[in-house]
Design a protein around this motif. Structure first.
Motif, PDB file in Angstrom:
ATOM      1  N   PRO A 247       3.661  -5.311   3.342  1.00 11.26           N
ATOM      2  CA  PRO A 247       3.352  -5.766   4.700  1.00 11.26           C
ATOM      3  C   PRO A 247       3.860  -7.169   5.027  1.00 11.26           C
ATOM      4  O   PRO A 247       3.816  -8.065   4.178  1.00 11.26           O
ATOM      5  CB  PRO A 247       1.825  -5.720   4.746  1.00 11.26           C
ATOM      6  CG  PRO A 247       1.412  -5.958   3.333  1.00 11.26           C
ATOM      7  CD  PRO A 247       2.455  -5.281   2.485  1.00 11.26           C
ATOM      8  N   SER A 248       4.334  -7.323   6.266  1.00 12.43           N
ATOM      9  CA  SER A 248       4.694  -8.642   6.794  1.00 12.43           C
ATOM     10  C   SER A 248       3.763  -9.023   7.938  1.00 12.43           C
ATOM     11  O   SER A 248       3.549 -10.200   8.206  1.00 12.43           O
ATOM     12  CB  SER A 248       6.141  -8.645   7.289  1.00 12.43           C
ATOM     13  OG  SER A 248       6.353  -7.621   8.253  1.00 12.43           O
TER      14      SER A 248
ATOM     15  N   GLY B 175       5.894  -3.600   7.803  1.00 12.71           N
ATOM     16  CA  GLY B 175       6.444  -4.181   6.595  1.00 12.71           C
ATOM     17  C   GLY B 175       7.729  -3.507   6.170  1.00 12.71           C
ATOM     18  O   GLY B 175       8.353  -2.770   6.940  1.00 12.71           O
ATOM     19  N   ILE B 176       8.110  -3.742   4.917  1.00 14.15           N
ATOM     20  CA  ILE B 176       9.332  -3.195   4.345  1.00 14.15           C
ATOM     21  C   ILE B 176       8.975  -2.063   3.396  1.00 14.15           C
ATOM     22  O   ILE B 176       8.101  -2.214   2.531  1.00 14.15           O
ATOM     23  CB  ILE B 176      10.131  -4.278   3.594  1.00 14.15           C
ATOM     24  CG1 ILE B 176      10.485  -5.431   4.540  1.00 14.15           C
ATOM     25  CG2 ILE B 176      11.399  -3.679   2.993  1.00 14.15           C
ATOM     26  CD1 ILE B 176      11.317  -5.021   5.741  1.00 14.15           C
ATOM     27  N   TYR B 177       9.652  -0.942   3.589  1.00 11.27           N
ATOM     28  CA  TYR B 177       9.394   0.248   2.766  1.00 11.27           C
ATOM     29  C   TYR B 177      10.232   0.202   1.494  1.00 11.27           C
ATOM     30  O   TYR B 177      11.452  -0.005   1.535  1.00 11.27           O
ATOM     31  CB  TYR B 177       9.728   1.495   3.561  1.00 11.27           C
ATOM     32  CG  TYR B 177       9.615   2.777   2.761  1.00 11.27           C
ATOM     33  CD1 TYR B 177       8.371   3.344   2.477  1.00 11.27           C
ATOM     34  CD2 TYR B 177      10.760   3.426   2.293  1.00 11.27           C
ATOM     35  CE1 TYR B 177       8.265   4.514   1.742  1.00 11.27           C
ATOM     36  CE2 TYR B 177      10.669   4.606   1.558  1.00 11.27           C
ATOM     37  CZ  TYR B 177       9.419   5.137   1.279  1.00 11.27           C
ATOM     38  OH  TYR B 177       9.309   6.296   0.553  1.00 11.27           O
ATOM     39  N   ARG B 178       9.548   0.388   0.365  1.00 14.84           N
ATOM     40  CA  ARG B 178      10.247   0.444  -0.916  1.00 14.84           C
ATOM     41  C   ARG B 178       9.595   1.503  -1.799  1.00 14.84           C
ATOM     42  O   ARG B 178       8.471   1.316  -2.263  1.00 14.84           O
ATOM     43  CB  ARG B 178      10.218  -0.908  -1.642  1.00 14.84           C
ATOM     44  CG  ARG B 178      10.929  -2.041  -0.918  1.00 14.84           C
ATOM     45  CD  ARG B 178      11.084  -3.265  -1.816  1.00 14.84           C
ATOM     46  NE  ARG B 178      11.712  -4.378  -1.124  1.00 14.84           N
ATOM     47  CZ  ARG B 178      11.061  -5.399  -0.583  1.00 14.84           C
ATOM     48  NH1 ARG B 178       9.732  -5.457  -0.669  1.00 14.84           N
ATOM     49  NH2 ARG B 178      11.708  -6.365   0.036  1.00 14.84           N
ATOM     50  N   ALA B 179      10.290   2.596  -1.987  1.00 12.80           N
ATOM     51  CA  ALA B 179       9.896   3.630  -2.955  1.00 12.80           C
ATOM     52  C   ALA B 179       8.436   4.047  -2.841  1.00 12.80           C
ATOM     53  O   ALA B 179       7.662   3.940  -3.802  1.00 12.80           O
ATOM     54  CB  ALA B 179      10.205   3.157  -4.380  1.00 12.80           C
TER      55      ALA B 179
ATOM     56  N   GLY C 183       0.817  -1.204   0.000  1.00 16.00           N
ATOM     57  CA  GLY C 183       0.000   0.000   0.000  1.00 16.00           C
ATOM     58  C   GLY C 183       0.849   1.251   0.000  1.00 16.00           C
ATOM     59  O   GLY C 183       1.950   1.279   0.576  1.00 16.00           O
ATOM     60  N   MET C 184       0.335   2.301  -0.634  1.00 15.09           N
ATOM     61  CA  MET C 184       1.054   3.572  -0.697  1.00 15.09           C
ATOM     62  C   MET C 184       1.116   4.207   0.691  1.00 15.09           C
ATOM     63  O   MET C 184       0.166   4.159   1.469  1.00 15.09           O
ATOM     64  CB  MET C 184       0.341   4.525  -1.660  1.00 15.09           C
ATOM     65  CG  MET C 184       0.372   4.066  -3.110  1.00 15.09           C
ATOM     66  SD  MET C 184       2.006   4.276  -3.873  1.00 15.09           S
ATOM     67  CE  MET C 184       2.101   6.074  -3.944  1.00 15.09           C
TER      68      MET C 184
ATOM     69  N   GLY D 218      14.094  -0.257   1.848  1.00 16.77           N
ATOM     70  CA  GLY D 218      14.454  -1.509   2.488  1.00 16.77           C
ATOM     71  C   GLY D 218      14.334  -1.516   4.003  1.00 16.77           C
ATOM     72  O   GLY D 218      14.506  -2.568   4.630  1.00 16.77           O
ATOM     73  N   ASP D 219      14.016  -0.354   4.596  1.00 19.94           N
ATOM     74  CA  ASP D 219      13.848  -0.289   6.055  1.00 19.94           C
ATOM     75  C   ASP D 219      12.528  -0.925   6.481  1.00 19.94           C
ATOM     76  O   ASP D 219      11.530  -0.881   5.744  1.00 19.94           O
ATOM     77  CB  ASP D 219      13.864   1.161   6.545  1.00 19.94           C
ATOM     78  CG  ASP D 219      15.263   1.742   6.627  1.00 19.94           C
ATOM     79  OD1 ASP D 219      16.233   0.969   6.458  1.00 19.94           O
ATOM     80  OD2 ASP D 219      15.385   2.956   6.861  1.00 19.94           O
ATOM     81  N   GLU D 220      12.519  -1.483   7.687  1.00 16.33           N
ATOM     82  CA  GLU D 220      11.273  -1.956   8.271  1.00 16.33           C
ATOM     83  C   GLU D 220      10.585  -0.783   8.949  1.00 16.33           C
ATOM     84  O   GLU D 220      11.226   0.044   9.605  1.00 16.33           O
ATOM     85  CB  GLU D 220      11.531  -3.074   9.280  1.00 16.33           C
ATOM     86  CG  GLU D 220      10.260  -3.764   9.745  1.00 16.33           C
ATOM     87  CD  GLU D 220      10.522  -4.994  10.598  1.00 16.33           C
ATOM     88  OE1 GLU D 220       9.677  -5.910  10.604  1.00 16.33           O
ATOM     89  OE2 GLU D 220      11.576  -5.046  11.251  1.00 16.33           O
ATOM     90  N   ALA D 221       9.274  -0.674   8.790  1.00 17.21           N
ATOM     91  CA  ALA D 221       8.513   0.440   9.337  1.00 17.21           C
ATOM     92  C   ALA D 221       7.073  -0.011   9.550  1.00 17.21           C
ATOM     93  O   ALA D 221       6.687  -1.112   9.166  1.00 17.21           O
ATOM     94  CB  ALA D 221       8.554   1.642   8.390  1.00 17.21           C
ATOM     95  N   TRP D 222       6.300   0.860  10.189  1.00 18.04           N
ATOM     96  CA  TRP D 222       4.873   0.556  10.342  1.00 18.04           C
ATOM     97  C   TRP D 222       4.042   1.699   9.795  1.00 18.04           C
ATOM     98  O   TRP D 222       4.431   2.861   9.832  1.00 18.04           O
ATOM     99  CB  TRP D 222       4.504   0.250  11.785  1.00 18.04           C
ATOM    100  CG  TRP D 222       4.696   1.342  12.804  1.00 18.04           C
ATOM    101  CD1 TRP D 222       5.869   1.748  13.364  1.00 18.04           C
ATOM    102  CD2 TRP D 222       3.670   2.136  13.417  1.00 18.04           C
ATOM    103  NE1 TRP D 222       5.652   2.739  14.285  1.00 18.04           N
ATOM    104  CE2 TRP D 222       4.312   2.999  14.344  1.00 18.04           C
ATOM    105  CE3 TRP D 222       2.288   2.198  13.277  1.00 18.04           C
ATOM    106  CZ2 TRP D 222       3.616   3.918  15.116  1.00 18.04           C
ATOM    107  CZ3 TRP D 222       1.587   3.119  14.055  1.00 18.04           C
ATOM    108  CH2 TRP D 222       2.246   3.959  14.963  1.00 18.04           C
TER     109      TRP D 222
END
Length: 305
Positions: free
Chosen positions: A295-296, A286-290, A261-262, A271-275
């Protein structure tokens, strides 16, 4: 089909100031009963005789347990010098003694070797598994076995008091998987006098502090009442060490379905993990990409309104 667990769908964190003389699992069971909760778990076991922070997660907050388990934790403990026990604490049988006692200066000089990235052998009376069996079970059966050393990060280890020649009180901040009993044992060996833990208190664990802990007596007093619910901290407290990304309602809807999700622009790196949050409530980790969170873990709660 397995039976579904009965109970309330209630989520959040409760910081318990655990007393001595009770297992961590027993505290979890008491908290689950008091809330009538469907699901509960803790973020890091304390030995039965240890006191202090036992952070208990209910419901969806259990999905944030790994982030508290991995966080730094602080302990204050007293080492009994001159005696080694088979359990490395005061509950065990004395297996070696020494009349030698180190000076304060000798103790302080020994502490740096227990800081930074170290290797530690867990106590034989521990929950470590050896060929599928718990080490404490093998130890109770007088089985011969060895436990491999494990890496541990110790941020700091300081002497804070010397009550008498036989005792020294230390404070330690360390990472996941540390055994305070092993620190006491190994310090005694380095000092040439033996040692074991006499008492132990966890001062804080990640964002949770013992000073904010609720006693078991208070939990029992307020059991099954709205006043107990008021003591719950939001599940977001378990994500304090992760960066937060805000998302749109459309992005939140996708994340709740387990899809990328955006999220709004931030300084989080690729590549950082965030919420991700919507109106302050956690939606997913999940993992942030661009500009997108993959989500994990997804939190199954009604959307904020």
């Amino acid at each position: 089909m397995g039976r579904s667990r009965k109970g309330r769908d209630i989520s959040g964190w409760l910081v318990v100031d655990k007393p001595a003389g009770i297992t961590s699992s027993a505290v979890v069971n008491k908290v689950r009963w008091a809330f009538g909760a469907k699901k509960a778990g803790h973020a890091g076991t304390l030995d039965p005789d240890a006191t202090g922070v036992l952070a208990i997660a209910l419901g969806e907050a259990t999905k944030t347990v790994p982030y508290i388990t991995d966080a730094l934790k602080a302990y204050r403990f007293t080492v009994r010098l001159g005696q080694a026990t088979n359990t490395d604490d005061a509950e065990g049988e004395v297996i070696a003694e020494s009349s030698d006692r180190p000076t304060d200066e000798e103790i302080r000089a020994a502490l740096p070797r227990f800081t930074g990235d170290i290797m530690q052998v867990p106590p034989k009376f521990s929950a470590v598994k050896i060929d599928g069996e718990r080490a404490y079970k093998l130890a109770r059966d007088d089985e011969e076995f060895e436990i491999a050393a494990r890496p541990l990060y110790v941020d700091s280890l300081e002497m804070v008091a010397r009550p008498d020649a036989d005792h020294v009180t230390l404070e330690m901040v360390c990472g996941k998987g540390g055994y305070v009993r092993a620190i006491a044992r190994d310090l005694g060996q380095v000092l040439g006098c033996h040692g074991h833990v006499r008492d132990l208190r966890r001062l804080w664990s990640g964002p949770f502090d013992a000073e904010d802990g609720v006693t078991l007596e208070r939990i029992e007093e307020l059991a099954k009442t709205p006043a107990l619910d008021d003591l719950l901290l939001p599940l977001e407290e378990g994500l304090a060490d992760l960066p937060e990304l805000r998302c749109t309602p459309e992005g939140a809807a996708k994340l709740r379905n387990g899809n990328p999700g955006m999220v709004l622009t931030s300084d989080v790196e690729y590549g950082d993990e965030a919420w991700a949050s919507l109106n302050g409530e956690a939606v997913a980790v999940g993992i942030y990409r661009a500009g997108v969170l993959h989500p994990s873990r997804v939190f199954n709660r009604p959307p904020a309104t």
